[in-house]
Design an enzyme around this catalytic site. Structure first.
Site, PDB file in Angstrom:
ATOM      1  N   CYS A 178      -6.093  -7.281  -6.420  1.00  0.00           N
ATOM      2  CA  CYS A 178      -5.105  -7.255  -5.349  1.00  0.00           C
ATOM      3  C   CYS A 178      -5.617  -8.225  -4.287  1.00  0.00           C
ATOM      4  CB  CYS A 178      -4.868  -5.840  -4.830  1.00  0.00           C
ATOM      5  SG  CYS A 178      -6.355  -4.919  -4.390  1.00  0.00           S
ATOM      6  N   HIS A 219       0.815  -1.221   0.000  1.00  0.00           N
ATOM      7  CA  HIS A 219       0.000   0.000   0.000  1.00  0.00           C
ATOM      8  C   HIS A 219       0.848   1.271   0.000  1.00  0.00           C
ATOM      9  CE1 HIS A 219      -3.897  -1.928   0.274  1.00  0.00           C
ATOM     10  NE2 HIS A 219      -3.372  -2.773   1.138  1.00  0.00           N
TER      11      HIS A 219
END
Length: 209
Positions: A140, A111
């Protein structure tokens, strides 16, 4: 809020007042009505704290009519209908060996990764697949932040829309997306880079005798 109220990324092709850009539309039941802008982001929620399967209960979600689907981490069986799979999660399993007939790409984003160098090649991979009318899955771990960021970057480049427009367009079709603030900042940098490239091309065109 109309998702097309902001100008397109390049003013020279902006639609006339009151006219929407000519993007193909999905069927009504494939779209959500929630339209939250990047400047109104909810608090980022780590994927580990969510029930992933409840985010996309019907499986991969068609978010763009050029056969682009968004999803959380898939099973091998869920990958089989796709021609191209792009996995942008560091922690998601690399399944390329289990699906040899699928064009499989794994970019190990976290992230807080610096993704700017990957966006040109990844968006080009997506575009190349769309020109061949191939079915594309972008995922993801949760299908909320990193994969959504990549699709937004693709929309910005190939649909020629601003970050605000691109975010709102994807949000209208996958209402739970929530890119981290770090990824949003990198999309802002992507927008600057795209605008700079467009301006250079426009200036070069004007200089042609």
């Amino acid at each position: 809020m109309n998702i097309y109220t902001s100008p397109t990324r390049t003013p020279n092709i902006a639609p006339k007042s009151g006219q929407r850009p000519s993007l193909p539309m999905l069927a009504t039941d494939e779209r959500s009505t929630d339209k939250e802008s990047p400047n109104e982001d909810r608090e980022f929620v780590p994927c580990s704290s969510l029930d992933v399967r409840r985010i996309y209960p019907k499986g991969p979600l068609l978010v763009l009519p050029e056969k682009i689907y968004l999803y959380s981490e898939p099973t091998v069986k869920e990958l089989l209908p796709f021609d191209v799979v792009i996995n942008v999660a560091e922690e998601a399993n690399d399944l390329r060996m289990q699906v040899p007939a699928v064009e499989y790409h794994h970019y190990r984003w976290e992230h807080d990764s610096q993704i700017a160098l990957d966006l040109p090649s990844l968006t080009s991979i997506i575009h190349a697949a769309t020109t061949k009318r191939e079915k594309i899955l972008i995922h993801c771990q949760c299908g909320l932040s990193r994969s959504a960021t990549l699709i937004i970057a693709y929309i910005m480049k190939y649909h020629n829309l601003s970050l605000r427009h691109s975010y709102d367009l994807l949000k209208s079709r996958a209402d739970k997306i929530n890119p981290s603030i770090g990824l949003i900042f990198q999309l802002m940098e992507w927008e600057v880079a795209l605008n700079a490239k467009t301006n250079v091309q426009a200036n070069s065109y004007r200089k042609v005798p």
